[in-house]
Design a protein around this motif. Structure first.
Motif, PDB file in Angstrom:
ATOM      1  N   SER A  69       0.817  -1.206   0.000  1.00  0.00           N
ATOM      2  CA  SER A  69       0.000   0.000   0.000  1.00  0.00           C
ATOM      3  C   SER A  69       0.859   1.270   0.000  1.00  0.00           C
ATOM      4  O   SER A  69       0.527   2.253  -0.662  1.00  0.00           O
ATOM      5  N   ARG A  70       1.964   1.233   0.728  1.00  0.00           N
ATOM      6  CA  ARG A  70       2.824   2.414   0.807  1.00  0.00           C
ATOM      7  C   ARG A  70       3.389   2.785  -0.568  1.00  0.00           C
ATOM      8  O   ARG A  70       3.399   3.965  -0.946  1.00  0.00           O
ATOM      9  N   THR A  71       3.835   1.792  -1.300  1.00  0.00           N
ATOM     10  CA  THR A  71       4.374   2.047  -2.636  1.00  0.00           C
ATOM     11  C   THR A  71       3.289   2.581  -3.569  1.00  0.00           C
ATOM     12  O   THR A  71       3.516   3.526  -4.337  1.00  0.00           O
ATOM     13  N   TRP A 106       0.572   4.187  -2.729  1.00  0.00           N
ATOM     14  CA  TRP A 106       0.270   5.573  -2.323  1.00  0.00           C
ATOM     15  C   TRP A 106       1.265   6.536  -2.965  1.00  0.00           C
ATOM     16  O   TRP A 106       0.879   7.612  -3.463  1.00  0.00           O
ATOM     17  N   HIS A 107       2.526   6.190  -2.950  1.00  0.00           N
ATOM     18  CA  HIS A 107       3.545   7.061  -3.541  1.00  0.00           C
ATOM     19  C   HIS A 107       3.299   7.247  -5.036  1.00  0.00           C
ATOM     20  O   HIS A 107       3.394   8.370  -5.565  1.00  0.00           O
ATOM     21  N   VAL A 117       0.461   6.919  -6.695  1.00  0.00           N
ATOM     22  CA  VAL A 117      -0.764   7.698  -6.916  1.00  0.00           C
ATOM     23  C   VAL A 117      -0.512   9.182  -6.680  1.00  0.00           C
ATOM     24  O   VAL A 117      -0.949  10.043  -7.455  1.00  0.00           O
ATOM     25  N   ARG A 118       0.197   9.505  -5.619  1.00  0.00           N
ATOM     26  CA  ARG A 118       0.405  10.909  -5.258  1.00  0.00           C
ATOM     27  C   ARG A 118       1.373  11.636  -6.180  1.00  0.00           C
ATOM     28  O   ARG A 118       1.173  12.810  -6.504  1.00  0.00           O
ATOM     29  N   LEU A 175      -5.147  -2.154  -1.101  1.00  0.00           N
ATOM     30  CA  LEU A 175      -6.104  -1.074  -1.323  1.00  0.00           C
ATOM     31  C   LEU A 175      -6.860  -0.723  -0.045  1.00  0.00           C
ATOM     32  O   LEU A 175      -7.040  -1.554   0.834  1.00  0.00           O
ATOM     33  N   SER A 176      -7.321   0.508  -0.010  1.00  0.00           N
ATOM     34  CA  SER A 176      -8.166   1.001   1.076  1.00  0.00           C
ATOM     35  C   SER A 176      -9.140   2.007   0.470  1.00  0.00           C
ATOM     36  O   SER A 176      -8.896   2.539  -0.614  1.00  0.00           O
ATOM     37  N   LEU A 205      -7.286   5.246  -0.338  1.00  0.00           N
ATOM     38  CA  LEU A 205      -6.432   5.200  -1.516  1.00  0.00           C
ATOM     39  C   LEU A 205      -7.262   5.259  -2.790  1.00  0.00           C
ATOM     40  O   LEU A 205      -6.912   5.962  -3.744  1.00  0.00           O
ATOM     41  N   ALA A 259      -8.355   8.765  -3.404  1.00  0.00           N
ATOM     42  CA  ALA A 259      -7.284   9.567  -3.995  1.00  0.00           C
ATOM     43  C   ALA A 259      -7.119   9.247  -5.475  1.00  0.00           C
ATOM     44  O   ALA A 259      -6.920  10.154  -6.299  1.00  0.00           O
ATOM     45  N   LEU A 260      -7.206   7.973  -5.829  1.00  0.00           N
ATOM     46  CA  LEU A 260      -7.112   7.570  -7.228  1.00  0.00           C
ATOM     47  C   LEU A 260      -8.268   8.147  -8.034  1.00  0.00           C
ATOM     48  O   LEU A 260      -8.086   8.624  -9.163  1.00  0.00           O
TER      49      LEU A 260
END
Length: 315
Positions: free
Chosen positions: A61-63, A65-66, A68-69, A94-95, A98, A101-102
Motif C-alpha cells: 500500500s505504501r508504494t 500511495w507514492h 498515486v500521489r 487497497l483502502s 487510496l 485519492a485515485l
C-alpha cells in the motif's frame, strides 16, 4: 574520433519518443527521466501515463500511495496492479482512502486490473465510478460486492473479467448484470456460479457481445438461456462444459450474430450436432474445438462441411 565527413544521427522528434516511452515498463520510464532535461520532460508527459502496469511487481500500500500521489495524473486510463495475497503478505494493497485519492487524481480511469488483492474491506461504492472495465485475478471479494446504495455513483461496467476468484457467486453475477450493461463477460474457475445463476442473470445480459465461461457449471438448461437472451453475442467460449449435450448445443442456433465459437468436446456431443449448429449460424467465421473426443477424420469431416469458416482443433 568520428571519421571526417560522417553524419550525425538524426534527432528523433518528441512525438516519436513519446510513443516509445509509453511502451516502456514503469521503472524504465523513470530511469529515462534521469538522462537529461529533455528526456525528463518527455518521461513525465501526460500522454506517457495513460497506461500504467505495476503488475510485474508485488507492491504494498505504501508504494502504491507514492505512485498515486507523485506519478499518476488525470490522463491515466488503464492501471494494472498486483498485491501480495498469494505470497502471504499481511498488508492490504487497497483502502477506501487510496481509492478516493485515485478517483480524484485520475478522473479518466477506465480500466482497472487487480491481481492477488484482498478486496473484502473495500465497499463497492469506493471503486472509481469512471471505470468501464474491471479485471480480477486471484482476488478475494466480499459477499455484497457489485452493488451499492442508489445515492452513490457506481461504475457502469461494460467489460468484466473474473479469473480464479473463489468467492464470486450467483449473487455477484446477478448484481453486476442487473446494474451494468455488460458487453464482455469472462468467468474462469468461478465454481460458485451455477446454472441457476446463469439463468437468473441471462435476461440482464441482452447486450452482451463476448461471453467466456471456463470451468463453470454449464448444462443444457444454462445454454438454452444463453441462446434465448443473449442475441447480440459475437464471441462465445465454453470450456470444460462436459454436461452439455446435442440438445443443449442446438439452442445456440439462435445466436445469429455469432462470429467465433470455441467449444470443448465431450462424449455427449456428436460431430453431426456441431456441423448442424455451425451451418445454422450465418455469421460464423471461426470455430475452435478442444478435447480429444473425436479422431482426426471426424475433424476433417467437420472442416470440409464448413468451407467459409476458419477451423482449428486443440487436443
Amino acid at each position: 574520433m568520428a571519421e571526417a565527413g560522417s553524419e550525425e544521427l538524426p534527432v528523433l522528434p518528441d512525438s516519436v519518443l513519446l510513443q516509445v516511452l509509453a511502451l516502456l515498463p514503469l521503472r524504465d520510464r523513470l530511469r529515462m527521466a534521469r538522462v537529461c532535461r529533455r528526456w525528463k520532460r518527455l518521461a513525465l508527459d501526460r500522454t506517457v501515463w495513460r497506461y500504467v502496469d505495476l503488475s510485474p511487481h508485488r507492491i504494498n500500500s505504501r508504494t502504491l500511495w507514492h505512485v498515486v500521489r507523485w506519478r499518476l495524473c488525470d490522463s491515466l486510463q488503464t492501471l494494472r496492479v498486483r498485491g501480495t495475497l498469494r505470497s502471504g503478505g499481511k498488508h492490504r494493497l487497497l483502502s477506501p482512502a487510496l481509492l478516493a485519492a485515485l478517483r480524484q487524481r485520475c478522473p479518466q480511469l477506465r480500466r482497472l486490473c487487480l491481481a492477488e488483492t484482498d478486496l473484502r474491506p473495500i465497499p463497492y461504492e469506493s471503486v472509481p465510478p469512471s471505470l468501464t472495465a474491471l479485471e480480477l485475478s486471484s482476488c478475494e471479494i466480499p459477499a455484497a460486492w457489485f452493488c451499492g446504495s442508489t445515492a452513490s455513483a457506481l461504475p457502469q461496467l461494460r467489460h468484466l473479467v473474473v479469473h480464479n476468484v473463489p468467492a464470486f457467486s450467483d449473487r455477484h453475477l446477478l448484481n453486476v448484470s442487473s446494474q451494468s450493461c455488460l458487453k464482455t463477460l469472462s468467468l474462469s474457475s468461478a465454481y460458485r456460479v451455477t446454472e441457476t445463476g446463469i439463468q437468473r442473470a441471462a435476461p440482464h445480459l441482452a447486450e452482451l457481445e463476448c461471453l467466456v465461461l471456463r470451468y463453470c457449471a454449464i448444462s443444457d438448461s444454462a445454454v438454452d438461456f444463453i441462446g434465448r437472451h443473449m442475441k447480440h453475442l459475437r464471441f462465445l467460449e465454453l470450456i470444460n462444459a462436459y454436461s452439455l449435450t446435442n440438445a443443449g448445443l442446438a439452442g445456440l442456433a439462435a445466436l445469429q450474430r455469432l462470429e467465433t465459437l470455441c467449444l470443448d468436446f465431450c462424449d455427449n456431443i456428436s460431430p453431426g450436432a456441431v456441423i448442424a449448429l455451425c451451418q445454422a449460424l450465418p455469421q460464423l467465421r471461426n470455430l475452435k474445438l478442444g478435447g480429444a473426443g473425436f479422431k482426426d477424420e471426424v475433424f476433417n469431416k467437420i472442416q470440409a462441411s464448413l468451407p467459409h469458416c476458419s477451423f482449428s482443433h486443440t487436443p
